[in-house]
Design a protein around this motif. Structure first.
Motif, PDB file in Angstrom:
ATOM      1  N   PHE A  62     -26.143 -43.848 -38.812  1.00  0.00           N
ATOM      2  CA  PHE A  62     -27.135 -43.676 -37.646  1.00  0.00           C
ATOM      3  C   PHE A  62     -28.239 -43.848 -38.180  1.00  0.00           C
ATOM      4  O   PHE A  62     -28.739 -43.517 -39.068  1.00  0.00           O
ATOM      5  N   LEU A  63     -29.303 -44.316 -37.411  1.00  0.00           N
ATOM      6  CA  LEU A  63     -30.805 -44.241 -37.782  1.00  0.00           C
ATOM      7  C   LEU A  63     -31.184 -42.690 -37.251  1.00  0.00           C
ATOM      8  O   LEU A  63     -31.015 -42.662 -35.987  1.00  0.00           O
ATOM      9  N   ASP A  64     -31.719 -41.951 -37.802  1.00  0.00           N
ATOM     10  CA  ASP A  64     -32.126 -40.572 -37.316  1.00  0.00           C
ATOM     11  C   ASP A  64     -33.408 -40.464 -36.726  1.00  0.00           C
ATOM     12  O   ASP A  64     -34.484 -40.239 -37.714  1.00  0.00           O
ATOM     13  N   GLU A 431     -39.291 -52.043 -39.868  1.00  0.00           N
ATOM     14  CA  GLU A 431     -37.906 -52.557 -39.458  1.00  0.00           C
ATOM     15  C   GLU A 431     -37.111 -51.645 -38.873  1.00  0.00           C
ATOM     16  O   GLU A 431     -36.471 -52.014 -37.787  1.00  0.00           O
ATOM     17  N   GLN A 432     -37.004 -50.384 -39.441  1.00  0.00           N
ATOM     18  CA  GLN A 432     -36.170 -49.075 -38.549  1.00  0.00           C
ATOM     19  C   GLN A 432     -36.982 -48.986 -37.302  1.00  0.00           C
ATOM     20  O   GLN A 432     -35.880 -48.860 -36.392  1.00  0.00           O
ATOM     21  N   ALA A 433     -38.317 -48.826 -37.149  1.00  0.00           N
ATOM     22  CA  ALA A 433     -38.661 -48.470 -35.967  1.00  0.00           C
ATOM     23  C   ALA A 433     -38.384 -49.521 -34.864  1.00  0.00           C
ATOM     24  O   ALA A 433     -37.855 -49.368 -33.657  1.00  0.00           O
ATOM     25  N   ASP A 434     -38.432 -50.862 -35.312  1.00  0.00           N
ATOM     26  CA  ASP A 434     -37.974 -51.859 -34.430  1.00  0.00           C
ATOM     27  C   ASP A 434     -36.473 -51.870 -33.873  1.00  0.00           C
ATOM     28  O   ASP A 434     -36.200 -52.095 -32.579  1.00  0.00           O
ATOM     29  N   VAL A 435     -35.641 -51.465 -34.889  1.00  0.00           N
ATOM     30  CA  VAL A 435     -34.234 -51.417 -34.218  1.00  0.00           C
ATOM     31  C   VAL A 435     -34.009 -50.270 -33.673  1.00  0.00           C
ATOM     32  O   VAL A 435     -33.319 -50.340 -32.400  1.00  0.00           O
ATOM     33  N   ALA A 436     -34.624 -49.313 -33.792  1.00  0.00           N
ATOM     34  CA  ALA A 436     -34.788 -47.740 -32.866  1.00  0.00           C
ATOM     35  C   ALA A 436     -35.119 -48.238 -31.624  1.00  0.00           C
ATOM     36  O   ALA A 436     -34.481 -48.061 -30.662  1.00  0.00           O
ATOM     37  N   LEU A 437     -36.194 -48.897 -31.460  1.00  0.00           N
ATOM     38  CA  LEU A 437     -36.897 -49.023 -30.218  1.00  0.00           C
ATOM     39  C   LEU A 437     -36.123 -50.007 -29.411  1.00  0.00           C
ATOM     40  O   LEU A 437     -35.964 -50.016 -28.245  1.00  0.00           O
TER      41      LEU A 437
END
Ligand SMILES: Cc1ncc(COP(=O)(O)O)c(C=O)c1O
Length: 464
Positions: A62-64, A431-437
């Motif tokens: 998971f992305l936390d 990159e992580q921020a884009d996936v989470a958003l």
């Protein structure tokens, strides 16, 4: 290295149904043994963490974007923090700073003195949690001023022990059946600009909240000379990631100065670099007399610190102490955390926070369920509301969005009655921020297609 590396990719990997088979066993045991007072939002059973990723007991990744309730500021198991903990644990785990001395207590004080939001000299009290930092501040404010009363704000969360709970006022369940609480606390409105009366100017409204203290309280029920302190979260955390306008904090400072009252900043959630500055109150250019910190300062090791201007911390031996407070291993983690925050995180929190806000701001127009997007740095909230005019709370929808995001592999928590908080580790990448958003937006759209039935209700309590 103590921790195995979780795959360092941007995206989550969900391999089983959720909860998976191993998770289900643990949930059964949990239901049998663990206090039902905890506010679990969804069944994430963590096994390993690395950076922004959490792996569960079934191998799902998971992305936390909760950072363990805004605690793992440097990410899960940052190598510098892990190695500082390991080194210290092999040297000295405990000696009790209450009765003995060790160097790291003063070393951390010297580091924090350089970054405290008010000029020194400072003195430091070490405890083990946020609530203990607040308890110490309550006692110190009373001790120093010899005054009994405290002013706090509606929507505030300052902790759950009996003193701090008397200041907490964000949800009735936090107080139900625990009375009598500590007497001498008066609550006043906090400037929740999103929910201000229609047609009022945001700054005027915020100033009105501060001036209510002076113009109403001090003339009716509460003599100013009997008030020890005003406790304020520069950004309310558990209460909904509500950002107070800078004018409000400046006005509180003026009221305190004119009446010999201490201004106590609760930076337990908003501090340690989360907003892109060391302390959220710095955005307003206001200097508190006392500041309480915990959560992100030691990357997950339990440490609560009360910092005061030195002349305020005038209590004598025996007045206050804690066996474990300022434990050497926690202090080692804090020293390593401060270095990582300085080197890698403050700038990143500002940049990534700005980037995420820019991506999310249009949602207020494009999504029927998004009433507000607000925040500073990486302390961001999406307020879920049913209609733009009435701003009706949509707790059921909020809970469903958080649940769907979990099923898709991103961990968020709610805040307040109807908001989703985004508080990733401060090392988060674009990159992580884009996936989470993307996943958050997908979950919002899914709930917009199927809104909750029945009357509006506050969301489930989530996090602290
Ligand atoms: C602003 C604020 N103050 C105090 C606390 C209490 O901290 P703890 O849970 O460590 O006692 C919290 C924790 O959630 C918080 O967010």
């Amino acid at each position: 290295m103590a921790t195995k590396t979780v795959t360092p990719t941007a995206g989550p990997k969900i391999k089983t149904e959720l909860p998976g088979p191993n998770a289900r066993h643990i949930l059964e045991a949990d239901a049998k043994y663990i206090s039902p007072s905890y506010t679990r939002s969804y069944p994430l059973v963590a096994r390993r963490g690395r950076g922004v990723m959490i792996e569960d007991v079934d191998g799902n990744e998971f992305l936390d974007f909760s950072a363990g309730i805004a605690v793992v500021s440097t990410g899960h198991c940052h190598p510098d923090v892990v190695s500082a903990i390991q080194k210290q644990a092999a040297e000295l785990i405990h000696m009790s700073g209450t009765d003995f001395y060790y160097q790291s207590m003063t070393e951390l004080a010297e580091r924090l003195s350089k970054i405290a939001p008010m000029p020194g000299p400072h003195k430091f009290y070490y405890g083990n949690s946020g609530t203990e930092a607040i308890e110490a501040a309550i006692k110190l404010a009373r001790y120093h001023t010899r005054r009994q009363n405290i002013i706090a704000f509606y929507g505030a969360f300052h902790g759950r022990t009996m003193g701090s709970l008397a200041l907490t006022s964000s949800k009735t369940q936090q107080r139900r059946r625990f009375a009598p609480l500590m007497p001498g606390v008066t609550h006043v409105p906090y400037p929740n600009v999103y929910r201000r009366p229609a047609g009022t100017d945001a700054t005027q409204y915020a100033m009105g909240c501060a001036r209510f203290i002076e113009e109403t309280l001090f003339h009716t029920t509460l003599p100013a000379e009997e008030v020890a302190a005003i406790f304020v979260e520069p950004i309310q955390g558990e209460g909904g990631y509500v950002v107070s306008p800078p004018e409000f904090l400046r006005e509180l400072r003026r009221i305190c100065d004119q009446n010999g009252i201490l201004l106590v900043a609760d930076e337990i959630q908003s501090g340690a670099g989360r907003t892109g500055k060391w302390w959220a109150i710095e955005h307003a250019g206001v200097q508190p007399d006392i500041v309480c910190i915990a959560k992100g300062i030691a990357s997950g090791m339990p440490l609560g610190i009360t910092i005061a201007r030195a002349e305020i911390m005038d209590w004598v031996p025996g007045s206050h102490a804690s066996t474990f407070g300022g434990n050497p291993v926690c202090i080692a983690a804090a020293l390593a955390t401060i270095s990582v925050l300085e080197r890698d995180c403050l700038k990143n929190a500002e940049m990534m926070g700005g980037y995420m806000m820019e991506r999310m701001a249009p949602w207020v127009k494009t999504h029927p369920l998004v009433g507000d997007v607000r925040g500073l740095g990486l302390m961001i909230a999406v307020e879920v509301s049913k209609d733009k005019e009435q701003k009706t709370i949509a707790g059921g929808e909020r809970d469903r969005i958080v649940e769907l995001a979990f099923q898709r592999g991103v961990l968020f928590l709610g805040a307040g009655e109807s908001a989703i908080r985004l508080s990733p580790p401060l090392i988060v990448t674009k990159e992580q921020a884009d996936v989470a958003l993307d996943i958050l937006e997908e979950a919002i759209s899914a709930v917009e297609r199927e809104p909750a039935a029945g009357p509006p209700r506050p969301g489930k309590p989530m996090g602290t």
